[in-house]
Write an enzyme that holds these catalytic residues in place. Structure first.
Site, mmCIF file in Angstrom:
data_model
loop_
_atom_site.group_PDB
_atom_site.id
_atom_site.type_symbol
_atom_site.label_atom_id
_atom_site.label_comp_id
_atom_site.label_asym_id
_atom_site.label_seq_id
_atom_site.Cartn_x
_atom_site.Cartn_y
_atom_site.Cartn_z
ATOM 1 N N SER A 191 40.019 30.069 41.619
ATOM 2 C CA SER A 191 41.118 30.909 41.144
ATOM 3 C C SER A 191 40.752 31.540 39.805
ATOM 4 O O SER A 191 39.754 32.225 39.681
ATOM 5 C CB SER A 191 42.401 30.085 41.057
ATOM 6 O OG SER A 191 43.507 30.897 40.752
ATOM 7 N N ASP A 215 45.838 35.487 44.758
ATOM 8 C CA ASP A 215 47.162 34.898 44.982
ATOM 9 C C ASP A 215 48.045 34.928 43.736
ATOM 10 O O ASP A 215 49.167 34.426 43.751
ATOM 11 C CB ASP A 215 47.058 33.477 45.551
ATOM 12 C CG ASP A 215 46.449 32.471 44.576
ATOM 13 O OD1 ASP A 215 46.000 32.871 43.476
ATOM 14 O OD2 ASP A 215 46.406 31.275 44.923
ATOM 15 N N ASP A 251 44.173 37.836 40.535
ATOM 16 C CA ASP A 251 43.121 36.927 40.087
ATOM 17 C C ASP A 251 42.001 36.888 41.126
ATOM 18 O O ASP A 251 42.008 37.638 42.100
ATOM 19 C CB ASP A 251 43.693 35.531 39.811
ATOM 20 C CG ASP A 251 44.229 34.857 41.069
ATOM 21 O OD1 ASP A 251 44.495 35.560 42.070
ATOM 22 O OD2 ASP A 251 44.373 33.624 41.065
ATOM 23 N N ASP A 275 41.037 34.997 43.602
ATOM 24 C CA ASP A 275 41.264 34.782 45.033
ATOM 25 C C ASP A 275 42.527 35.470 45.541
ATOM 26 O O ASP A 275 42.971 35.222 46.663
ATOM 27 C CB ASP A 275 41.302 33.288 45.362
ATOM 28 C CG ASP A 275 42.516 32.569 44.783
ATOM 29 O OD1 ASP A 275 42.832 32.818 43.599
ATOM 30 O OD2 ASP A 275 43.129 31.751 45.483
#
Length: 470
Positions: free
Chosen positions: A102, A242, A238, A240
Site C-alpha cells: 500500500s 484502494d 495510493d 494499490d
C-alpha cells in the site's frame, strides 16, 4: 531472528526481504489450509495481483508456487487495484491474494488475503497464524493463467456509466499517476465521461504515496500543477489503488473522510460505517439514519458492515478516514446498478464526488464546503520504536500524565479509547494518537475550530509526542 512480518490494519506487512521466498509461500499455504479447514475453498482458482514495488513480482511467483503445491490453480490478474482483484475473484468464486505494501515505504511489502466471499476477518488472521506452524515452504514449477486484461475490464465495466458520457465535458482533470496501479484506469474512466485528462508525475519505479499525509514532499508539486495546467481538480490513488486522493481547483487537498462522506451521500446510504478517526461532524450532519464507529482498519469496518446488514440496513456503505469506500449492499442509483464490494476502493469516491458536482452544477470545493465538516488534519511520526509508542500511549492513560501533557492546550473534557487514545479538550478541540498497524509510526489526528487552529494543534501534538518518544 525475529521477523518483521505481522498482520496490521489491512493485511500482512513487513520488510520485503522477510516476506520474499519461504515466508510468502508458508503464509499462502497457511491461508489456503485455513480456508479448507472451514470448507470455504469453493474453487481451485486463486487469483493474484500486485503493485509496482520492485519486490512484488518475485513475491507473486512465491505465492503462485504455494498455490500450485496446495492443489489449486494460480490466476494472474497482473497490475490492477486491490478492489479490481477482489471484484474479479468474487465473480470467479475464488480466493485472492494482493501483493502490496500500500502506502508504506518501498522496502516493505505485504499480502492482503481474500476468501471467495471477500476480505478476510481478524478471526481469519488468527486462523492463518495458527496454520502457519505446519505450513511447509515449497518449490513447484508451474504455468500461471493470465486474466489481467479480464480483471481490468471487469473493474472498468463496474464504474463505466456512473458518470454518464459527456457529463464531465469542459472539466480539465489531472491524474497524478506516480506508480499507482490505478493510474491508467482512472484516466480511462474520466475520459469516457468527457473530461480532458492531463497525466502528471508518472514514474517507472515504485514511489510510496500516503494519501493522508498532505505535507509529504511527493505531494508538493500538486498545487503548482493545478495552476500550470489550469485544472479543475487532480485525482490519484495510493500504490494499490484502494485509497483516493483529490485536490480541488484552489489547490486544496480534500480529506479522505470528506470523500467517503460524499460517496455515501451520492449512494444515498442509510447506514454509514466508519472508524473513530473520521470527522466528528458526520453524525451532526443528520444525513444518515445511523453512523457506526469502529477501530481503524478494513477488517473492523467490514465487521461493522456485516452487523449493519444483519440489523436491517438496506443501503449500507462504509469508508475509512483515508477515503477508501466499501459497499455492503447491492445498490441502484439513477438507473446505475452497483453490486456490493466490501473492500476499500479509491475509484468509487472520486467518481462519486464528480457526479455530485456535475449533478448540482457546483465545483469540488463547493460540494466539500457544503458538508460543514469540522476542520481537521493528520500526520505521523515515522521510524519510531513501536515499544516507545506503546509506552507513550500507556503513559497517556494515566490521568495525571495526560493532564500535564495537554496543559498548554487546556483541560481534558473526555477520552475515547476505541482505537488508540482520542482526547477531546474543554474548547472542543480533539487530539487522537494511535500507533500504526502497518509500519513503525505514531499517527496523529486533530480537529479544531478553524484550519489554522487545526494546523497549529497538529504541529503542537506532533512536537509534544516527539519530546515524549525521545
Amino acid at each position: 531472528m525475529t521477523s518483521s512480518l505481522k498482520f496490521g490494519t489491512s493485511g500482512l506487512r513487513g520488510l520485503a526481504v522477510d516476506l520474499q521466498g519461504d515466508a510468502a509461500r508458508a503464509y499462502v499455504a497457511a491461508f489456503l489450509a485455513h480456508l479448507r479447514s472451514g470448507d470455504r475453498l469453493s474453487s481451485r482458482l486463486v487469483f493474484l495481483a500486485r503493485d509496482l514495488r520492485a519486490s512484488s513480482a518475485a513475491i507473486a511467483a512465491d505465492c503462485a508456487a504455494a498455490i500450485a503445491d496446495a492443489g489449486c490453480e494460480a490466476v494472474d490478474c497482473g497490475l490492477v487495484p486491490t478492489p479490481a482483484l477482489a471484484l474479479h475473484a468474487m465473480a470467479g468464486k475464488g480466493a485472492a491474494i494482493m501483493i502490496t505494501g500500500s502506502h508504506i515505504p518501498a522496502d516493505r511489502n505485504g499480502l492482503k488475503f481474500y476468501a471467495p466471499t471477500g476480505e478476510i476477518t481478524k478471526a481469519d488472521e488468527a486462523g492463518i497464524a495458527s496454520a502457519l506452524a505446519s505450513a511447509m515452504p515449497c518449490v513447484v514449477p508451474l504455468t500461471v493463467r493470465d486474466e489481467s486484461a479480464a480483471a481490468q475490464q471487469r473493474y472498468l465495466d463496474r464504474y463505466r456509466g456512473l458518470l454518464p458520457p459527456g457529463s464531465l465535458g469542459g472539466w480539465r482533470i489531472g491524474v497524478f499517476e506516480h506508480s499507482s496501479v490505478a493510474r491508467d484506469l482512472l484516466g480511462e474512466l474520466l475520459r469516457a465521461a468527457g473530461a480532458s485528462v492531463v497525466g502528471l508525475g508518472r514514474v517507472d519505479q515504485f514511489v510510496a504515496v500516503d494519501t493522508e499525509a498532505f505535507a509529504d514532499r511527493v505531494l508538493a508539486p500538486l498545487p503548482n500543477w493545478v495552476v500550470k495546467h489550469q485544472l479543475d481538480a487532480i485525482v490519484s490513488a495510493d500504490g494499490d489503488g484502494d485509497r483516493p486522493l483529490l485536490m480541488d481547483a484552489n489547490g486544496s487537498f480534500v480529506r479522505g473522510d470528506a470523500l467517503g462522506m460524499l460517496a455515501a451521500q451520492f449512494l444515498k446510504a442509510d447506514v454509514v460505517v466508519t472508524p473513530v478517526t473520521s470527522n466528528s461532524a458526520i453524525e451532526r450532519t443528520g444525513g444518515f439514519a445511523r453512523v457506526v464507529r469502529t477501530k481503524v482498519g478494513s477488517p473492523f469496518v467490514i465487521a461493522g458492515l456485516q452487523q449493519a446488514i444483519a440489523d436491517g440496513g438496506e443501503r449500507v456503505v462504509g469508508f475509512e478516514a483515508n477515503g477508501g469506500t466499501l459497499v455492503a449492499s447491492d445498490l441502484e442509483q439513477s438507473g446505475f446498478g452497483l453490486t456490493q464490494l466490501p473492500t476499500r476502493d479509491a475509484v468509487l469516491p472520486l467518481l462519486a464526488a464528480f457526479a455530485l458536482a456535475t449533478n448540482t452544477g457546483r465545483s469540488i470545493a463547493q460540494i466539500v464546503a457544503a458538508l460543514s465538516l469540522r476542520p481537521a488534519c493528520a500526520d505521523r511520526i515515522e521510524r519510531v520504536d513501536v515499544e516507545n509508542v506503546a509506552a507513550f500511549l500507556g503513559d497517556l492513560r494515566n490521568r495525571a500524565f495526560s493532564a500535564e501533557h495537554f496543559s498548554e492546550r487546556g483541560a481534558i473534557a473526555s477520552l475515547s479509547d476505541t482505537d488508540g487514545l482520542q482526547f477531546t479538550l474543554a474548547n472542543g478541540d480533539q487530539v487522537h494518537y494511535r500507533g500504526s498497524g502497518n509500519a513503525p509510526e505514531l499517527r496523529c489526528y486533530v480537529e479544531a475550530s478553524s484550519i489554522g487552529a487545526a494546523d497549529a494543534l497538529l504541529k503542537w501534538a506532533l512536537a509534544a509526542a516527539v519530546r515524549r518518544l525521545n
